[in-house]
Scaffold this motif. Sequence first.
Motif, PDB file in Angstrom:
ATOM      1  N   PRO A 135      64.684  17.889  58.675  1.00  0.00           N
ATOM      2  CA  PRO A 135      65.939  18.601  57.885  1.00  0.00           C
ATOM      3  C   PRO A 135      66.193  20.407  58.962  1.00  0.00           C
ATOM      4  O   PRO A 135      65.149  20.495  58.884  1.00  0.00           O
ATOM      5  CB  PRO A 135      65.244  19.044  56.296  1.00  0.00           C
ATOM      6  CG  PRO A 135      63.827  18.854  56.751  1.00  0.00           C
ATOM      7  CD  PRO A 135      63.913  17.371  57.737  1.00  0.00           C
ATOM      8  N   TRP A 136      67.100  20.610  58.658  1.00  0.00           N
ATOM      9  CA  TRP A 136      67.384  22.104  59.376  1.00  0.00           C
ATOM     10  C   TRP A 136      67.036  22.975  58.077  1.00  0.00           C
ATOM     11  O   TRP A 136      68.183  23.140  57.601  1.00  0.00           O
ATOM     12  CB  TRP A 136      68.663  22.426  59.873  1.00  0.00           C
ATOM     13  CG  TRP A 136      69.951  22.120  61.224  1.00  0.00           C
ATOM     14  CD1 TRP A 136      69.588  20.481  61.402  1.00  0.00           C
ATOM     15  CD2 TRP A 136      68.927  21.944  61.916  1.00  0.00           C
ATOM     16  NE1 TRP A 136      69.825  20.528  62.834  1.00  0.00           N
ATOM     17  CE2 TRP A 136      69.465  21.876  63.559  1.00  0.00           C
ATOM     18  CE3 TRP A 136      68.343  23.924  62.449  1.00  0.00           C
ATOM     19  CZ2 TRP A 136      69.180  22.606  64.910  1.00  0.00           C
ATOM     20  CZ3 TRP A 136      68.188  24.244  64.496  1.00  0.00           C
ATOM     21  CH2 TRP A 136      68.877  23.594  64.875  1.00  0.00           C
ATOM     22  N   TYR A 137      66.822  24.017  58.593  1.00  0.00           N
ATOM     23  CA  TYR A 137      66.047  25.355  57.042  1.00  0.00           C
ATOM     24  C   TYR A 137      66.921  26.498  57.490  1.00  0.00           C
ATOM     25  O   TYR A 137      66.904  26.710  58.778  1.00  0.00           O
ATOM     26  CB  TYR A 137      64.936  25.280  56.600  1.00  0.00           C
ATOM     27  CG  TYR A 137      64.107  24.449  56.677  1.00  0.00           C
ATOM     28  CD1 TYR A 137      64.964  23.233  55.132  1.00  0.00           C
ATOM     29  CD2 TYR A 137      62.716  24.040  56.723  1.00  0.00           C
ATOM     30  CE1 TYR A 137      63.601  22.370  55.175  1.00  0.00           C
ATOM     31  CE2 TYR A 137      61.921  22.906  56.463  1.00  0.00           C
ATOM     32  CZ  TYR A 137      62.675  22.042  55.475  1.00  0.00           C
ATOM     33  OH  TYR A 137      62.351  20.773  54.462  1.00  0.00           O
ATOM     34  N   GLN A 138      67.501  27.350  56.439  1.00  0.00           N
ATOM     35  CA  GLN A 138      68.031  28.656  56.340  1.00  0.00           C
ATOM     36  C   GLN A 138      66.687  29.742  57.214  1.00  0.00           C
ATOM     37  O   GLN A 138      65.992  29.822  56.074  1.00  0.00           O
ATOM     38  CB  GLN A 138      68.470  29.028  55.529  1.00  0.00           C
ATOM     39  CG  GLN A 138      69.046  29.894  55.170  1.00  0.00           C
ATOM     40  CD  GLN A 138      70.298  29.971  54.439  1.00  0.00           C
ATOM     41  OE1 GLN A 138      70.717  29.128  53.796  1.00  0.00           O
ATOM     42  NE2 GLN A 138      70.757  31.250  53.568  1.00  0.00           N
ATOM     43  N   ASP A 139      66.960  30.424  58.418  1.00  0.00           N
ATOM     44  CA  ASP A 139      66.999  31.862  58.430  1.00  0.00           C
ATOM     45  C   ASP A 139      67.561  32.654  58.646  1.00  0.00           C
ATOM     46  O   ASP A 139      67.761  33.318  59.634  1.00  0.00           O
ATOM     47  CB  ASP A 139      65.250  31.540  59.609  1.00  0.00           C
ATOM     48  CG  ASP A 139      64.307  32.872  59.661  1.00  0.00           C
ATOM     49  OD1 ASP A 139      64.772  33.897  58.537  1.00  0.00           O
ATOM     50  OD2 ASP A 139      63.601  32.625  60.661  1.00  0.00           O
ATOM     51  N   PHE A 140      68.118  33.022  57.864  1.00  0.00           N
ATOM     52  CA  PHE A 140      70.004  34.045  57.830  1.00  0.00           C
ATOM     53  C   PHE A 140      70.218  34.202  56.184  1.00  0.00           C
ATOM     54  O   PHE A 140      70.079  33.532  55.606  1.00  0.00           O
ATOM     55  CB  PHE A 140      70.680  33.113  58.582  1.00  0.00           C
ATOM     56  CG  PHE A 140      71.182  32.163  58.191  1.00  0.00           C
ATOM     57  CD1 PHE A 140      72.794  32.095  57.113  1.00  0.00           C
ATOM     58  CD2 PHE A 140      70.733  30.865  58.581  1.00  0.00           C
ATOM     59  CE1 PHE A 140      73.069  31.053  56.119  1.00  0.00           C
ATOM     60  CE2 PHE A 140      71.495  30.183  57.563  1.00  0.00           C
ATOM     61  CZ  PHE A 140      72.990  29.614  57.333  1.00  0.00           C
ATOM     62  N   THR A 141      70.295  35.371  56.452  1.00  0.00           N
ATOM     63  CA  THR A 141      70.767  36.495  54.625  1.00  0.00           C
ATOM     64  C   THR A 141      72.558  35.865  55.022  1.00  0.00           C
ATOM     65  O   THR A 141      73.337  36.615  56.006  1.00  0.00           O
ATOM     66  CB  THR A 141      70.334  37.551  54.901  1.00  0.00           C
ATOM     67  OG1 THR A 141      68.697  37.398  54.712  1.00  0.00           O
ATOM     68  CG2 THR A 141      71.413  37.984  53.584  1.00  0.00           C
ATOM     69  N   LEU A 142      73.366  35.143  53.912  1.00  0.00           N
ATOM     70  CA  LEU A 142      75.118  34.629  53.747  1.00  0.00           C
ATOM     71  C   LEU A 142      74.751  34.320  52.219  1.00  0.00           C
ATOM     72  O   LEU A 142      74.479  33.906  51.328  1.00  0.00           O
ATOM     73  CB  LEU A 142      75.070  33.346  53.571  1.00  0.00           C
ATOM     74  CG  LEU A 142      76.916  32.744  54.400  1.00  0.00           C
ATOM     75  CD1 LEU A 142      77.518  33.670  54.242  1.00  0.00           C
ATOM     76  CD2 LEU A 142      76.802  31.482  54.441  1.00  0.00           C
ATOM     77  N   GLY A 143      75.302  36.325  51.636  1.00  0.00           N
ATOM     78  CA  GLY A 143      74.680  36.177  49.920  1.00  0.00           C
ATOM     79  C   GLY A 143      73.452  36.721  49.661  1.00  0.00           C
ATOM     80  O   GLY A 143      72.847  36.550  50.135  1.00  0.00           O
ATOM     81  N   HIS A 200      68.371  38.717  49.667  1.00  0.00           N
ATOM     82  CA  HIS A 200      68.566  38.428  51.178  1.00  0.00           C
ATOM     83  C   HIS A 200      66.893  37.765  52.049  1.00  0.00           C
ATOM     84  O   HIS A 200      66.093  37.576  50.786  1.00  0.00           O
ATOM     85  CB  HIS A 200      67.550  40.131  51.128  1.00  0.00           C
ATOM     86  CG  HIS A 200      67.117  40.210  52.816  1.00  0.00           C
ATOM     87  ND1 HIS A 200      68.026  40.022  54.530  1.00  0.00           N
ATOM     88  CD2 HIS A 200      65.951  40.357  53.679  1.00  0.00           C
ATOM     89  CE1 HIS A 200      67.728  40.282  55.036  1.00  0.00           C
ATOM     90  NE2 HIS A 200      66.137  40.146  54.519  1.00  0.00           N
ATOM     91  N   TYR A 201      67.288  37.026  52.636  1.00  0.00           N
ATOM     92  CA  TYR A 201      66.016  35.829  53.357  1.00  0.00           C
ATOM     93  C   TYR A 201      65.120  36.495  53.318  1.00  0.00           C
ATOM     94  O   TYR A 201      65.445  36.945  55.201  1.00  0.00           O
ATOM     95  CB  TYR A 201      67.158  34.395  53.386  1.00  0.00           C
ATOM     96  CG  TYR A 201      67.402  32.910  52.728  1.00  0.00           C
ATOM     97  CD1 TYR A 201      66.584  32.188  53.337  1.00  0.00           C
ATOM     98  CD2 TYR A 201      67.909  34.210  51.517  1.00  0.00           C
ATOM     99  CE1 TYR A 201      66.671  30.888  51.997  1.00  0.00           C
ATOM    100  CE2 TYR A 201      68.315  32.665  51.058  1.00  0.00           C
ATOM    101  CZ  TYR A 201      67.659  31.175  51.125  1.00  0.00           C
ATOM    102  OH  TYR A 201      67.988  30.424  49.977  1.00  0.00           O
ATOM    103  N   VAL A 221      61.694  31.577  53.134  1.00  0.00           N
ATOM    104  CA  VAL A 221      61.880  30.386  54.521  1.00  0.00           C
ATOM    105  C   VAL A 221      60.935  29.412  54.261  1.00  0.00           C
ATOM    106  O   VAL A 221      60.711  28.306  54.192  1.00  0.00           O
ATOM    107  CB  VAL A 221      61.549  31.554  55.949  1.00  0.00           C
ATOM    108  CG1 VAL A 221      61.143  30.166  57.280  1.00  0.00           C
ATOM    109  CG2 VAL A 221      62.960  31.738  56.562  1.00  0.00           C
ATOM    110  N   ARG A 222      59.432  30.172  53.936  1.00  0.00           N
ATOM    111  CA  ARG A 222      58.508  29.570  52.780  1.00  0.00           C
ATOM    112  C   ARG A 222      58.873  28.260  52.393  1.00  0.00           C
ATOM    113  O   ARG A 222      58.395  27.191  52.403  1.00  0.00           O
ATOM    114  CB  ARG A 222      57.093  29.895  53.391  1.00  0.00           C
ATOM    115  CG  ARG A 222      56.972  30.878  54.514  1.00  0.00           C
ATOM    116  CD  ARG A 222      56.369  30.420  55.813  1.00  0.00           C
ATOM    117  NE  ARG A 222      55.545  28.893  55.508  1.00  0.00           N
ATOM    118  CZ  ARG A 222      55.134  27.360  56.434  1.00  0.00           C
ATOM    119  NH1 ARG A 222      55.854  28.393  57.648  1.00  0.00           N
ATOM    120  NH2 ARG A 222      54.033  27.074  56.540  1.00  0.00           N
TER     121      ARG A 222
END
Length: 339
Positions: A270-278, A281-282, A287-288
Amino acid sequence: MNRWAAIGQRMWQLIDVAKRTEVNALVIDVKDDRGLVLYHSSVPLAREIGADTTRPMSYRRIRSVLDSMRTFGIYPIARIVVAKDPLLAARRTDLAIRRKKDGAPWLDKNGKPWLDPTHPEVWKYAGDLAAEAVNLGFSEVQFDYVRFPDEDRIIREGTFAHMNGRVRAQVIHDQLAYLRGLVKPLKVPMTIDVFGLTATDTTDMGIGQRWEQFVGQADAVLPMVYPSHFAPGTYKLSNPNARPYATIDHALRDAKARSTGIAGAARLVPWYQDFTLGPPHYAAPQVRAQIQAGYDNGIRSWMLWNPRSAFTLDALEDSIRADTVASTSRKLATDSGRR
């Protein structure tokens, strides 16, 4: 990493990140979603349309990059976009999706033409670029945009050259099987990026991606399970973006269940999200949380995406390359167009 990162200093910075952390692979755009090829190409179609003429990486540079990665045990992966290629669609309109009303190229919401995914030459081009990348030294090929455009009006407005009575999901199945046949002699893994919700949605989502029909056509399937891309209420979560562990856990459990019993089903990365979109805040905890959800589902391999190549280094553990290079794939990549 996108081509701008690859041709600049960010390339060496991300190699250094991989040297120092648990990351053991980098995905590099060989052909992006504008149709641009990273380096001077020997593929005739790429040369015909000038796909390799926008600040191409030199042969010496690509050899230096790949040699450096191999020296430090970093696995190089070539990302190749298939159907979203406005450059080829504009230069070769016979390969583009056409409008029913007048036969002119169909344009997406951004005014760009798309390649017709029913056309074999579209997939042959991707296969030719894959062969070139492997010959240069890439160890894996990753195909993105293996689908129809994600705009509902395409059904009303568009026409396709080689549907031959098939539904969209069957087209994607057949074309992936064809592409896999082209890649097989290269003796490297073939992987495909797919929408994250395909693991849960039982339709083709209007893009031709139906889990049961693509999961057997690659060595690994890479669902883009970014929590921010799931609508409120999905998995009974009011805000999936605020519940990264729960969102990934639900998606991966669905993916594993859908693959059960399918002969030759691809492994999951899987691709995981390392950015903030709404909100929220990530940062490292978010991420972990995604990574842990994968581990708790028995999925040890993962990739991170940030459109600016600005990764959360605090979320990455120190290098464990000696134990894992041969057994897991933990990857960083960026591409501002991936959706």
